[in-house]
Write a protein that holds these residues in place. Sequence first.
Motif, short mmCIF file in Angstrom:
data_model
loop_
_atom_site.label_atom_id
_atom_site.label_comp_id
_atom_site.label_asym_id
_atom_site.label_seq_id
_atom_site.Cartn_x
_atom_site.Cartn_y
_atom_site.Cartn_z
N ARG A 20 -7.48 -39.29 -20.96
CA ARG A 20 -7.90 -39.01 -22.32
C ARG A 20 -7.20 -39.92 -23.31
N ARG A 21 -5.92 -40.14 -23.09
CA ARG A 21 -5.17 -41.01 -23.99
C ARG A 21 -5.63 -42.46 -23.90
N LEU A 22 -6.19 -42.83 -22.76
CA LEU A 22 -6.69 -44.20 -22.62
C LEU A 22 -7.78 -44.50 -23.64
N PHE A 23 -8.52 -43.49 -24.05
CA PHE A 23 -9.56 -43.69 -25.05
C PHE A 23 -8.98 -44.25 -26.33
N PHE A 24 -7.81 -43.76 -26.72
CA PHE A 24 -7.20 -44.17 -27.98
C PHE A 24 -6.52 -45.53 -27.87
N VAL A 25 -6.47 -46.07 -26.67
CA VAL A 25 -6.07 -47.47 -26.47
C VAL A 25 -7.30 -48.35 -26.39
N ALA A 26 -8.30 -47.89 -25.65
CA ALA A 26 -9.51 -48.69 -25.43
C ALA A 26 -10.26 -48.95 -26.72
N HIS A 155 -3.66 -37.14 -36.76
CA HIS A 155 -3.04 -38.43 -37.14
C HIS A 155 -3.73 -39.61 -36.46
N LYS A 156 -3.89 -39.53 -35.14
CA LYS A 156 -4.42 -40.69 -34.43
C LYS A 156 -5.91 -40.92 -34.72
N ARG A 157 -6.64 -39.86 -34.98
CA ARG A 157 -8.05 -40.02 -35.33
C ARG A 157 -8.21 -40.69 -36.70
N LEU A 158 -7.41 -40.25 -37.65
CA LEU A 158 -7.50 -40.85 -38.98
C LEU A 158 -7.05 -42.31 -38.97
N MET A 159 -6.07 -42.63 -38.15
CA MET A 159 -5.64 -44.02 -38.03
C MET A 159 -6.76 -44.90 -37.47
N LEU A 160 -7.47 -44.38 -36.48
CA LEU A 160 -8.58 -45.14 -35.91
C LEU A 160 -9.70 -45.32 -36.92
N ILE A 161 -10.00 -44.27 -37.66
CA ILE A 161 -11.08 -44.37 -38.65
C ILE A 161 -10.67 -45.32 -39.77
N ALA A 162 -9.40 -45.30 -40.16
CA ALA A 162 -8.91 -46.26 -41.15
C ALA A 162 -9.09 -47.68 -40.66
N THR A 163 -8.83 -47.91 -39.39
CA THR A 163 -8.98 -49.25 -38.81
C THR A 163 -10.45 -49.67 -38.80
N MET A 164 -11.35 -48.70 -38.65
CA MET A 164 -12.78 -49.02 -38.69
C MET A 164 -13.19 -49.62 -40.03
N GLU A 165 -12.47 -49.28 -41.08
CA GLU A 165 -12.76 -49.86 -42.39
C GLU A 165 -12.59 -51.37 -42.38
N LEU A 191 -20.69 -47.36 -34.80
CA LEU A 191 -20.82 -46.98 -33.39
C LEU A 191 -19.48 -46.54 -32.81
N PHE A 192 -18.39 -47.09 -33.35
CA PHE A 192 -17.07 -46.65 -32.92
C PHE A 192 -16.84 -45.19 -33.33
N LEU A 193 -17.33 -44.83 -34.49
CA LEU A 193 -17.22 -43.44 -34.94
C LEU A 193 -18.06 -42.53 -34.05
N VAL A 194 -19.25 -42.99 -33.67
CA VAL A 194 -20.09 -42.22 -32.74
C VAL A 194 -19.35 -42.00 -31.43
N ALA A 195 -18.65 -43.04 -30.96
CA ALA A 195 -17.88 -42.91 -29.72
C ALA A 195 -16.79 -41.85 -29.86
N MET A 196 -16.17 -41.78 -31.02
CA MET A 196 -15.15 -40.76 -31.24
C MET A 196 -15.75 -39.36 -31.22
N TYR A 199 -16.46 -38.48 -27.68
CA TYR A 199 -15.18 -38.18 -27.01
C TYR A 199 -14.73 -36.77 -27.35
N ASP A 200 -14.77 -36.42 -28.63
CA ASP A 200 -14.37 -35.08 -29.05
C ASP A 200 -15.19 -34.01 -28.33
N LYS A 201 -16.50 -34.21 -28.32
CA LYS A 201 -17.40 -33.20 -27.74
C LYS A 201 -17.18 -33.06 -26.24
N VAL A 202 -16.97 -34.17 -25.57
CA VAL A 202 -16.79 -34.14 -24.11
C VAL A 202 -15.45 -33.52 -23.73
N THR A 203 -14.39 -33.86 -24.46
CA THR A 203 -13.05 -33.44 -24.07
C THR A 203 -12.65 -32.08 -24.62
#
Length: 243
Positions: A20-26, A155-165, A191-196, A199-203
């Motif tokens: 699961r954590r690999l997702f936040f690296v990938a 925290h980690k979700r908001l950081m990823l969404i901030a990076t999408m900007e 599409l990165f947001l869709v992937a998140m 991920y949320d729904k599956v996990t």
Amino acid sequence: MSPAADVVALPASRVTRRPRRLFFVALPVLMGLAVFIGFAPSYYLKGAFGTPSLTGLYHVHGLLFTSWMLLMIAQPLLVMTRRTDLHRRIGSIAALLIVAMVIAACFVAVDGGRRGAAPPGIPPLAFMLVPMATVVVFPALTGAALFWRNTPQTHKRLMLIATMELIPAGFGRWTLLASSGPLGFFGTTDLFLVAMLIYDKVTTRRFHPATIYGGAFLIASQVARVALSGTATWQSLAAWLIA
């Protein structure tokens, strides 16, 4: 005694947590790749492409934003390897990096407006709102992420969404997407947001609130940029900024 008896069973939580954590690296790796491809001709591999030289402003801007992308890859890796102490120390420095990035982004957006930089078919002053809005959206999302730094899942979700900007700047330089305008560089980024969301729904079988509200804020900012970029109010403000 069977050979299987000698095998120490790992707790189920440890077995499932690592994939699961690999997702936040990938995800940041893919985002970094998108930026690298987009900016390869003009920045990362400009020597091979023979593109014009850059001023000091763009070298500083490139260094800061590249550092952020590398940070977004390194931080979840540190968590995976149980170096949360180092993760926190680096995180405290990230706040200074965010401030420097916002300042650099502001100068680059204004300079781009002065030079008439814009994708094909988009008036430069209208397009100027796209990077200028980053000065608001990026610190808003990273600020929220830092506020909830003691709530890791948020925290980690908001950081990823901030990076999408930051990613539309890279996608906007892809040859296949450049002519599509905002639909191309914003839509592909989302599409990165869709992937998140997937991920949320599956996990967890539900969408995490940070993904929903952070993602809604990001998309709303994209729509607002398109809607406001051609207004007389923005055109007047943009003309004043580049004067």
